[in-house]
Design a protein around this motif. Structure first.
Motif, PDB file in Angstrom:
ATOM      1  N   MET A 256       0.850  -1.185   0.000  1.00 22.20           N
ATOM      2  CA  MET A 256       0.000   0.000   0.000  1.00 22.20           C
ATOM      3  C   MET A 256       0.886   1.236   0.000  1.00 22.20           C
ATOM      4  SD  MET A 256      -2.937  -1.198   2.714  1.00 22.20           S
ATOM      5  CE  MET A 256      -4.000   0.181   2.293  1.00 22.20           C
ATOM      6  N   LEU A 257       0.593   2.132  -0.902  1.00 22.74           N
ATOM      7  CA  LEU A 257       1.406   3.331  -1.051  1.00 22.74           C
ATOM      8  C   LEU A 257       0.857   4.460  -0.187  1.00 22.74           C
ATOM      9  CD1 LEU A 257       1.889   3.237  -4.925  1.00 22.74           C
ATOM     10  CD2 LEU A 257       3.401   2.320  -3.152  1.00 22.74           C
ATOM     11  N   GLY A 258       1.741   5.365   0.188  1.00 23.85           N
ATOM     12  CA  GLY A 258       1.320   6.540   0.931  1.00 23.85           C
ATOM     13  C   GLY A 258       1.498   6.394   2.429  1.00 23.85           C
ATOM     14  N   ASN A 259       1.004   7.378   3.151  1.00 27.84           N
ATOM     15  CA  ASN A 259       1.121   7.407   4.606  1.00 27.84           C
ATOM     16  C   ASN A 259      -0.252   7.604   5.236  1.00 27.84           C
ATOM     17  OD1 ASN A 259       4.037   7.279   4.640  1.00 27.84           O
ATOM     18  ND2 ASN A 259       4.014   9.398   3.891  1.00 27.84           N
ATOM     19  N   MET A 260      -0.310   7.388   6.523  1.00 26.00           N
ATOM     20  CA  MET A 260      -1.534   7.631   7.274  1.00 26.00           C
ATOM     21  C   MET A 260      -1.153   8.047   8.689  1.00 26.00           C
ATOM     22  SD  MET A 260      -2.966   3.785   8.104  1.00 26.00           S
ATOM     23  CE  MET A 260      -2.069   2.646   9.173  1.00 26.00           C
ATOM     24  N   ALA A 287       1.000   3.553   5.109  1.00 23.47           N
ATOM     25  CA  ALA A 287      -0.299   2.916   4.899  1.00 23.47           C
ATOM     26  C   ALA A 287      -0.136   1.400   4.931  1.00 23.47           C
ATOM     27  CB  ALA A 287      -0.885   3.353   3.564  1.00 23.47           C
ATOM     28  N   GLY A 288      -1.079   0.727   5.578  1.00 24.33           N
ATOM     29  CA  GLY A 288      -1.011  -0.729   5.691  1.00 24.33           C
ATOM     30  C   GLY A 288      -0.203  -1.219   6.867  1.00 24.33           C
ATOM     31  N   ALA A 289       0.296  -0.312   7.710  1.00 25.28           N
ATOM     32  CA  ALA A 289       1.100  -0.706   8.868  1.00 25.28           C
ATOM     33  C   ALA A 289       0.240  -1.435   9.893  1.00 25.28           C
ATOM     34  CB  ALA A 289       1.736   0.525   9.505  1.00 25.28           C
ATOM     35  N   SER A 290       0.864  -2.330  10.651  1.00 19.19           N
ATOM     36  CA  SER A 290       0.175  -3.041  11.723  1.00 19.19           C
ATOM     37  C   SER A 290       0.198  -2.202  12.993  1.00 19.19           C
ATOM     38  CB  SER A 290       0.847  -4.389  11.982  1.00 19.19           C
ATOM     39  OG  SER A 290       2.149  -4.195  12.530  1.00 19.19           O
ATOM     40  N   LEU A 291      -0.569  -2.637  13.992  1.00 19.81           N
ATOM     41  CA  LEU A 291      -0.545  -1.954  15.284  1.00 19.81           C
ATOM     42  C   LEU A 291       0.855  -1.996  15.881  1.00 19.81           C
ATOM     43  CD1 LEU A 291      -1.658  -0.602  17.777  1.00 19.81           C
ATOM     44  CD2 LEU A 291      -2.709  -2.768  18.455  1.00 19.81           C
ATOM     45  N   HIS A 355      -6.780   1.827  10.164  1.00 21.93           N
ATOM     46  CA  HIS A 355      -6.969   2.672   8.988  1.00 21.93           C
ATOM     47  C   HIS A 355      -6.627   4.116   9.330  1.00 21.93           C
ATOM     48  CE1 HIS A 355     -10.686   4.225  10.766  1.00 21.93           C
ATOM     49  NE2 HIS A 355     -11.045   2.970  11.010  1.00 21.93           N
ATOM     50  N   ASP A 356      -6.504   4.914   8.324  1.00 27.07           N
ATOM     51  CA  ASP A 356      -6.122   6.315   8.502  1.00 27.07           C
ATOM     52  C   ASP A 356      -7.149   7.041   9.364  1.00 27.07           C
ATOM     53  OD1 ASP A 356      -4.727   8.680   8.196  1.00 27.07           O
ATOM     54  OD2 ASP A 356      -5.753   9.208   6.327  1.00 27.07           O
ATOM     55  N   GLY A 357      -6.663   7.763  10.372  1.00 26.35           N
ATOM     56  CA  GLY A 357      -7.533   8.529  11.247  1.00 26.35           C
ATOM     57  C   GLY A 357      -8.117   7.753  12.409  1.00 26.35           C
ATOM     58  N   GLU A 358      -7.828   6.472  12.505  1.00 22.94           N
ATOM     59  CA  GLU A 358      -8.377   5.644  13.587  1.00 22.94           C
ATOM     60  C   GLU A 358      -7.695   5.975  14.913  1.00 22.94           C
ATOM     61  OE1 GLU A 358      -9.159   0.882  14.551  1.00 22.94           O
ATOM     62  OE2 GLU A 358      -8.253   1.521  12.662  1.00 22.94           O
ATOM     63  N   THR A 359      -8.448   5.862  16.002  1.00 19.64           N
ATOM     64  CA  THR A 359      -7.898   6.044  17.346  1.00 19.64           C
ATOM     65  C   THR A 359      -7.767   4.685  18.013  1.00 19.64           C
ATOM     66  OG1 THR A 359      -8.840   8.256  17.612  1.00 19.64           O
ATOM     67  CG2 THR A 359      -8.250   7.071  19.621  1.00 19.64           C
ATOM     68  N   LEU A 360      -6.549   4.323  18.382  1.00 17.10           N
ATOM     69  CA  LEU A 360      -6.265   3.053  19.040  1.00 17.10           C
ATOM     70  C   LEU A 360      -5.977   3.304  20.513  1.00 17.10           C
ATOM     71  CD1 LEU A 360      -3.955   1.438  16.355  1.00 17.10           C
ATOM     72  CD2 LEU A 360      -6.353   0.916  16.796  1.00 17.10           C
ATOM     73  N   ILE A 361      -6.544   2.468  21.365  1.00 20.25           N
ATOM     74  CA  ILE A 361      -6.417   2.648  22.813  1.00 20.25           C
ATOM     75  C   ILE A 361      -5.740   1.422  23.418  1.00 20.25           C
ATOM     76  CG2 ILE A 361      -7.650   3.052  24.977  1.00 20.25           C
ATOM     77  CD1 ILE A 361      -9.969   4.173  23.280  1.00 20.25           C
ATOM     78  N   LEU A 362      -4.683   1.656  24.176  1.00 22.09           N
ATOM     79  CA  LEU A 362      -4.059   0.620  24.992  1.00 22.09           C
ATOM     80  C   LEU A 362      -4.489   0.895  26.424  1.00 22.09           C
ATOM     81  CD1 LEU A 362      -0.419   0.773  23.540  1.00 22.09           C
ATOM     82  CD2 LEU A 362      -2.423  -0.407  22.605  1.00 22.09           C
ATOM     83  N   ARG A 363      -5.273   0.007  26.994  1.00 22.34           N
ATOM     84  CA  ARG A 363      -5.861   0.253  28.312  1.00 22.34           C
ATOM     85  C   ARG A 363      -5.422  -0.833  29.292  1.00 22.34           C
ATOM     86  NH1 ARG A 363     -12.035   0.725  27.928  1.00 22.34           N
ATOM     87  NH2 ARG A 363     -11.459   2.745  27.031  1.00 22.34           N
ATOM     88  N   LEU A 364      -4.768  -0.433  30.362  1.00 21.10           N
ATOM     89  CA  LEU A 364      -4.385  -1.381  31.399  1.00 21.10           C
ATOM     90  C   LEU A 364      -5.642  -1.765  32.173  1.00 21.10           C
ATOM     91  CD1 LEU A 364      -1.973  -2.856  32.661  1.00 21.10           C
ATOM     92  CD2 LEU A 364      -1.759  -0.969  34.280  1.00 21.10           C
TER      93      LEU A 364
END
Length: 367
Positions: A256-260, A287-291, A355-364
């Protein structure tokens, strides 16, 4: 040092399924080692009230020996039978497969990178399923006496009934990764055509096959997709198996080309963390990167001092520490992975691709 009960049991199950050459030397040695590890676990259960590893590993050991048609001492079987009868599968013990403090699959799933589903029935789904498969195997292969076989039969049906009652609205038994284990119990007890729960689980499984990306998780799902269980390995006639396996070249995911940009949030509950939200920054990645790629990018981009650690498991990396805060089994804590606002991820850190613009939460969190 932890016994390697679970890791060796899974290896021997896989080895038996491949119809290995008839030379028994190396395989016999591995079976002997598994017997030794299982005895170590049994001795630990006498001393501590639970196995040195976990009931998940203990069950895997009994199942693998049964599939190889090796007898297990009655005391070892009865220890597992008593744990099932008294509802002790909630004990985490040591690691799920091999050594380490990262929990057992019956509590949370290292292959999911820290995901855990709430609810006591859902928590121990795969531990209970593997134990039920071990019970069914011992009875089917006639490796125990008539009296013990009758007790094992009752325990198997009792476990299957609990799984049926605890099935979630999403169709899963526990979560997506413990579901194939539970479905194998229905197959092994010839109940899959009679139970609506099995049909719902199969539908949910087929809709989420892209979540099974590692060899360990695929090995649990593939038998179910063919209407088989691990018990069928014991009765395979290897001489009749056609040699149709051919090596294939792995297919790489499309580039996947580009950035996010992904918003990364780290949360820790009070009173342990008065600030509660410890980190909240955008992270630019390809783009296409894993968590996992997102976490690595956050660690090097600065100046926000993001740090994390993972532990390698047979199911992939397991998130163990974030910003110096460790998920500890003794304190019943784990790093929960979510996408905003509060949806638990059904994949691990190495598998999930935001995906681009997503918010990921790491919660203890605590279980």
């Amino acid at each position: 040092e932890w016994p390697e009960t679970g890791r060796l049991a899974l290896y021997l199950l896989g080895l038996r399924a491949t119809c290995p050459p008839l030379e028994p030397g190396p395989q016999r040695s591995l079976v002997t080692w598994l017997k030794y590890y299982l005895e170590e676990d049994w001795a630990g259960s006498r001393q501590h009230g639970h196995p040195l590893t976990s009931y998940y590993q203990y069950s895997l050991g009994v199942l693998a020996l049964c599939v190889h048609r090796k007898r297990v001492r009655e005391e070892v079987i009865r220890r597992l039978l008593a744990a099932e009868h008294h509802g002790r599968f909630g004990h985490a013990g040591g690691s799920a497969v091999g050594k380490g403090p990262w929990g057992q699959m019956g509590w949370w799933h290292p292959r999911m990178g820290g995901v855990r589903q709430p609810g006591s029935h859902r928590v121990r789904a795969d531990t209970e399923a593997v134990a039920a498969l071990a019970f069914a195997c011992l009875e089917r292969e006639r490796l125990v006496g008539a009296r013990l076989a009758a007790e094992l039969r009752v325990a198997t049906h009792r476990a299957r009934r609990r799984m049926d009652e605890a099935q979630g609205q999403d169709g899963f038994f526990g979560n997506i990764y413990s579901t194939p284990w539970a479905m194998q119990v229905f197959i092994a007890t010839n109940a899959c055509r009679k139970q609506l729960a099995y049909g719902r689980a199969m539908g949910a499984l087929l809709e989420n096959l892209d979540a099974f990306t590692t060899a360990a998780t695929m090995a649990q799902a593939l038998p179910v997709l063919h209407g088989r269980s691990y018990l069928d390995i014991a009765s395979m006639h290897c001489q009749e198996e056609p040699d149709t396996l051919t090596p294939i070249s792995p297919q790489l995911p499309p580039e996947m080309l580009g950035n996010m940009t992904v918003q990364l949030v780290v949360e820790c509950p009070e009173p342990r963390c008065p600030q509660r939200r410890l980190y909240d920054w955008p992270v630019p990645v390809s783009a296409g990167a894993s968590l996992l790629d997102v976490l690595r990018a956050a660690a090097v981009q600065g100046p926000h001092n993001f740090t994390f650690d993972t532990q390698d498991t047979p199911q992939g990396p397991f998130l163990s520490r974030v910003l110096g805060l460790e998920a500890r089994q003794q304190k019943q804590s784990y790093w929960q992975l979510l996408t905003a606002p509060s949806t638990s991820l059904q994949m691990g850190v190495a598998d999930y691709r935001p995906h681009d613009g997503e918010t990921l939460i790491l919660r203890l969190s605590e279980w």
